[in-house]
Design an enzyme around this catalytic site. Sequence first.
Site, PDB file in Angstrom:
ATOM      1  N   HIS A 282       0.851  -1.210   0.000  1.00 20.03           N
ATOM      2  CA  HIS A 282       0.000   0.000   0.000  1.00 20.03           C
ATOM      3  C   HIS A 282       0.886   1.260   0.000  1.00 20.03           C
ATOM      4  O   HIS A 282       0.935   2.001   0.991  1.00 20.03           O
ATOM      5  CB  HIS A 282      -0.882  -0.043   1.248  1.00 20.03           C
TER       6      HIS A 282
ATOM      7  N   GLU B 229      -0.786   1.199  -5.437  1.00 20.01           N
ATOM      8  CA  GLU B 229      -0.608   0.008  -4.605  1.00 20.01           C
ATOM      9  C   GLU B 229      -0.629  -1.255  -5.467  1.00 20.01           C
ATOM     10  O   GLU B 229      -1.677  -1.655  -5.979  1.00 20.01           O
ATOM     11  CB  GLU B 229      -1.734  -0.041  -3.571  1.00 20.01           C
TER      12      GLU B 229
HETATM   13  O1  TA6 Z   1      -6.119   1.628  -0.833  1.00 21.20           O
HETATM   14  C1  TA6 Z   1      -7.239   2.439  -0.800  1.00 21.20           C
HETATM   15  C2  TA6 Z   1      -7.993   2.194   0.499  1.00 21.20           C
HETATM   16  O2  TA6 Z   1      -8.581   0.915   0.509  1.00 21.20           O
HETATM   17  C3  TA6 Z   1      -9.018   3.305   0.663  1.00 21.20           C
HETATM   18  O3  TA6 Z   1     -10.329   2.835   0.452  1.00 21.20           O
HETATM   19  C4  TA6 Z   1      -8.765   3.807   2.084  1.00 21.20           C
HETATM   20  O4  TA6 Z   1      -9.533   3.063   3.000  1.00 21.20           O
HETATM   21  C5  TA6 Z   1      -7.273   3.549   2.211  1.00 21.20           C
HETATM   22  O5  TA6 Z   1      -7.103   2.260   1.627  1.00 21.20           O
HETATM   23  C6  TA6 Z   1      -6.695   3.685   3.591  1.00 21.20           C
HETATM   24  O6  TA6 Z   1      -7.170   2.667   4.418  1.00 21.20           O
HETATM   25  P1  TA6 Z   1      -6.681   2.689   5.996  1.00 21.20           P
HETATM   26  O7  TA6 Z   1      -7.327   1.487   6.603  1.00 21.20           O
HETATM   27  O8  TA6 Z   1      -5.184   2.623   5.975  1.00 21.20           O
HETATM   28  O9  TA6 Z   1      -7.154   4.007   6.533  1.00 21.20           O
END
Ligand code: TA6
Length: 289
Positions: A160, A264
Amino acid sequence: MMQQAKQSQCVSEEGPGGFNFYALAHGSGSRAVVADYGAHVVAWRDAEGRDLLYMSSQAIFAEGKAIRGGIPLVFPQFGKGELPSHGFARTSTWRYEGDAVDEKGCVSVTFALTSNEKTLAMWPHKFEAKLTVSLSESLTLTMVVKNVDDKPFSFNSAFHTYFAVTDISAASIDGLKGVEYIDCLKNRERFKEERRSVDCEAAMDRIYTQTPQKLVLFTGSDRTPLIIDKEGMSDSVVWNPWLEGATAFADMANEEYRRMFCVESGNVATAITLQPGESHTARQILREV
Ligand code: TA6
């Protein structure tokens, strides 16, 4: 080459949250820092000391909380579901397994996470995961997941990655033209990307599926763009929370959405299924063009 090998090293020290931080230094001058908590790359800097990854100024370093920035590991679930958001890998302390410098001066550090009482209570599958971070002129993450159970299991995973950009309005991604994506902000409807260069002018949360091995990220700086190269991963998530999303995060200053762009690499739309004894390797290689 020998000179670089001599200058490359890995040094650890305790830091915020009581986590251990492993500082990788490469002879080219590049640097990276990895926490044993989440096996989380919290920093990657070029030879001039410029940050290539975004780290929230309000990131929280505490057990049970995901670190907002760098490269959180997503495993065994992507997004929301039965498990905590993005799974338990990023909020688990991984076991330091060693570090090494090879003959070309590439310095690496390896961590392991094995299923335990806590993970089995959430996700009833026995696994062994290893994450190796390697630093040379590029930054490579390699995650190997092995099924050590007597029954198959399926999982999602992703790196991520929060890339640092000078301003989101100047950032863009090449390589997605013609690729189908799931728009998580439009009821997960599917669309086809028509643009050669994908920029971001509002909140964006898209799962591009079956993406090319290589994407090019322009960060808006005078530096050369970054190549995002992936192996063993079919999808690429592109995310920016914009102001409304950043405002909702206690661990992100509102305006900082302008300085980050998540791209990601992962197995998100399609899970990986492992039979007992099988392993899967996912690799992401980041480098300047
Ligand atoms: O990667 C995108 C995502 O899934 C978004 O929907 C948002 O939730 C982001 O990840 C961050 O998630 P987190 O649980 O780290 O706040």
